[in-house]
Structures are given as C-alpha cells and as structure tokens.
Design a protein around this motif. Structure first.
Motif, PDB file in Angstrom:
ATOM      1  N   THR A 209      39.691 -22.864 -17.377  1.00 36.41           N
ATOM      2  CA  THR A 209      40.336 -22.426 -16.144  1.00 36.41           C
ATOM      3  C   THR A 209      41.578 -23.280 -15.953  1.00 36.41           C
ATOM      4  N   ARG A 210      42.460 -22.864 -15.072  1.00 27.97           N
ATOM      5  CA  ARG A 210      43.657 -23.674 -14.818  1.00 27.97           C
ATOM      6  C   ARG A 210      43.276 -25.048 -14.282  1.00 27.97           C
ATOM      7  N   SER A 211      42.238 -25.114 -13.459  1.00 23.46           N
ATOM      8  CA  SER A 211      41.778 -26.385 -12.913  1.00 23.46           C
ATOM      9  C   SER A 211      41.245 -27.303 -14.021  1.00 23.46           C
ATOM     10  N   GLU A 212      40.451 -26.744 -14.917  1.00 21.30           N
ATOM     11  CA  GLU A 212      39.929 -27.531 -16.040  1.00 21.30           C
ATOM     12  C   GLU A 212      41.057 -28.025 -16.930  1.00 21.30           C
TER      13      GLU A 212
ATOM     14  N   GLN B 266      44.663 -32.368 -18.940  1.00 18.70           N
ATOM     15  CA  GLN B 266      45.998 -32.947 -19.102  1.00 18.70           C
ATOM     16  C   GLN B 266      46.112 -34.280 -18.364  1.00 18.70           C
ATOM     17  N   ASP B 267      45.581 -34.340 -17.162  1.00 14.66           N
ATOM     18  CA  ASP B 267      45.601 -35.596 -16.399  1.00 14.66           C
ATOM     19  C   ASP B 267      44.866 -36.702 -17.152  1.00 14.66           C
ATOM     20  N   TRP B 268      43.712 -36.347 -17.754  1.00 13.54           N
ATOM     21  CA  TRP B 268      42.934 -37.328 -18.501  1.00 13.54           C
ATOM     22  C   TRP B 268      43.728 -37.834 -19.712  1.00 13.54           C
TER      23      TRP B 268
ATOM     24  N   LYS C  35      46.202 -42.530 -26.269  1.00 17.57           N
ATOM     25  CA  LYS C  35      45.497 -42.692 -27.536  1.00 17.57           C
ATOM     26  C   LYS C  35      44.500 -43.835 -27.494  1.00 17.57           C
ATOM     27  N   SER C  36      44.144 -44.295 -26.305  1.00 17.18           N
ATOM     28  CA  SER C  36      43.279 -45.454 -26.194  1.00 17.18           C
ATOM     29  C   SER C  36      41.790 -45.141 -26.270  1.00 17.18           C
TER      30      SER C  36
END
Length: 63
Positions: free
Chosen positions: A45-48, A53-55, A61-62
């Motif tokens: 979904t757009r929310s997921e 993306q936020d995550w 890359k950590s």
C-alpha cells in the motif's frame, strides 16, 4: 515516480540488471526482481511503501 506511471523503473544507482524494480499500479506500489522480471512481484500500500522508504533513509546500509 509519477503518479500515473505503470512502467517498471530501476534506481539510477543500479549499474547492472540485478537490481529491484518498482512500479505504481493505482494505489499499489509493486516491487520485483530485475533479473527475474517474470516472477511474481510484491505489492505494498502507499502507507507501507512510505514506511519502508522512511526506514531505508533512517537506517541506510547499517542493517
């Protein structure tokens, strides 16, 4: 990605065909394996997708 785009796109950082591809189909964002495009894609979904993306931005890359 443009709201009306239904074509698959790769990141500009992808130097090979082994990257994931993303496309928006209506309210669903789909992700697939660029080297195996005939295999099933995964839908978000757009929310997921926004949360993903936020995550990525927060963790980079950590992980």
């Amino acid at each position: 990605m443009d709201e009306t785009t239904t074509g698959w796109q790769r990141s500009s950082y992808c130097a090979t065909g082994t990257c994931v591809e993303v496309a928006r189909f209506g309210d669903v964002v789909r992700l697939r394996d660029g080297k195996n495009p005939d295999r099933p894609s995964v839908g978000f979904t757009r929310s997921e997708w926004s949360g993903f993306q936020d995550w990525v931005v927060a963790h980079g890359k950590s992980f």
